[in-house]
Design a protein around this motif. Structure first.
Motif, mmCIF file in Angstrom:
data_model
loop_
_atom_site.group_PDB
_atom_site.id
_atom_site.type_symbol
_atom_site.label_atom_id
_atom_site.label_comp_id
_atom_site.label_asym_id
_atom_site.label_seq_id
_atom_site.Cartn_x
_atom_site.Cartn_y
_atom_site.Cartn_z
ATOM 1 N N LYS A 123 -8.358 -28.712 -14.964
ATOM 2 C CA LYS A 123 -8.438 -27.594 -14.027
ATOM 3 C C LYS A 123 -7.064 -27.159 -13.551
ATOM 4 O O LYS A 123 -6.102 -27.917 -13.638
ATOM 5 N N GLU A 124 -7.031 -25.950 -13.013
ATOM 6 C CA GLU A 124 -5.809 -25.481 -12.367
ATOM 7 C C GLU A 124 -5.684 -26.193 -11.031
ATOM 8 O O GLU A 124 -6.629 -26.258 -10.252
ATOM 9 N N THR A 142 1.408 -23.883 -9.191
ATOM 10 C CA THR A 142 0.138 -24.135 -9.871
ATOM 11 C C THR A 142 0.413 -24.682 -11.268
ATOM 12 O O THR A 142 1.423 -24.342 -11.896
ATOM 13 N N TYR A 143 -0.465 -25.521 -11.712
ATOM 14 C CA TYR A 143 -0.343 -26.151 -13.025
ATOM 15 C C TYR A 143 -1.718 -26.640 -13.446
ATOM 16 O O TYR A 143 -2.631 -26.712 -12.624
ATOM 17 N N MET A 144 -1.860 -26.962 -14.712
ATOM 18 C CA MET A 144 -3.119 -27.514 -15.221
ATOM 19 C C MET A 144 -3.036 -29.044 -15.198
ATOM 20 O O MET A 144 -1.991 -29.616 -15.522
ATOM 21 N N GLY A 145 -4.135 -29.665 -14.821
ATOM 22 C CA GLY A 145 -4.173 -31.118 -14.774
ATOM 23 C C GLY A 145 -5.598 -31.624 -14.641
ATOM 24 O O GLY A 145 -6.545 -30.850 -14.490
ATOM 25 N N VAL A 146 -5.740 -32.930 -14.682
ATOM 26 C CA VAL A 146 -7.045 -33.568 -14.556
ATOM 27 C C VAL A 146 -7.425 -33.652 -13.081
ATOM 28 O O VAL A 146 -6.640 -34.131 -12.264
ATOM 29 N N GLU A 147 -8.617 -33.182 -12.756
ATOM 30 C CA GLU A 147 -9.182 -33.388 -11.436
ATOM 31 C C GLU A 147 -9.922 -34.720 -11.481
ATOM 32 O O GLU A 147 -10.873 -34.890 -12.255
ATOM 33 N N ARG A 148 -9.464 -35.659 -10.662
ATOM 34 C CA ARG A 148 -10.038 -37.013 -10.668
ATOM 35 C C ARG A 148 -11.550 -36.922 -10.456
ATOM 36 O O ARG A 148 -12.019 -36.473 -9.424
#
Length: 159
Positions: A107-108, A115-121
């Motif tokens: 997710k953003e 802002t960046y894309m990464g894993v939402e825990r």
């Protein structure tokens, strides 16, 4: 990105495993699985989450529930992470982020105005039939592994 809900079939995956080989959803067919997505190998919250699940691994094993963690870092990074922090649960590498995307956790995000894309825990409890039984989005680590264990225990009692 997919929005998954309770009752949906868990998306399949086959990913490199820390220590060699691969891990897949198919290898857990017929038994419950805790699948937790974490941001990266080495972040404080990620370390604590992995240690918490590892500390409770024997209890998960005792009720027949496997625990697997997934993040975008490579398999070699995962092996160093496991060794350094004495992690005993399986860790899988999702460098392409396809599995994270399939599970809707890529997710953003925003930090310090960037802002960046990464894993939402996020953690998924997948039942023995391969369907999602429970989803914990935006996980706060403190007490999380214990809550997942309690839920997994009640799932076992209900079956």
């Amino acid at each position: 990105m997919t929005d998954l809900n309770t009752g949906d079939p868990a998306p399949g995956f086959e990913l490199p495993k820390a220590g060699g080989g691969t891990g897949s959803l198919a290898e857990h067919a017929g038994k419950p699985l805790v699948l937790y997505f974490f941001c990266k190998d080495g972040g404080d919250a990620c370390v604590n989450e992995a240690k918490d699940f590892s500390r409770l691994k024997h209890e998960f094993d005792g009720i027949g529930v496997d625990v697997v963690g997934i993040s975008p870092d490579g398999a070699k990074s995962k092996e160093r992470f496991r060794s350094k922090h004495e992690v005993t649960v399986d860790l899988l590498s999702d460098e392409t982020r396809r599995t994270a995307d399939d599970y809707g956790v890529w997710k953003e995000k925003s930090m310090y105005g960037r802002t960046y894309m990464g894993v939402e825990r996020t953690t998924f409890l997948i039942g023995p039939e391969g369907k999602i039984t429970r989803i914990w989005p935006k996980v706060r680590v403190a007490g999380h592994a214990e809550e997942v264990l309690d839920t997994a225990r009640s799932l076992g009692k209900a079956e």
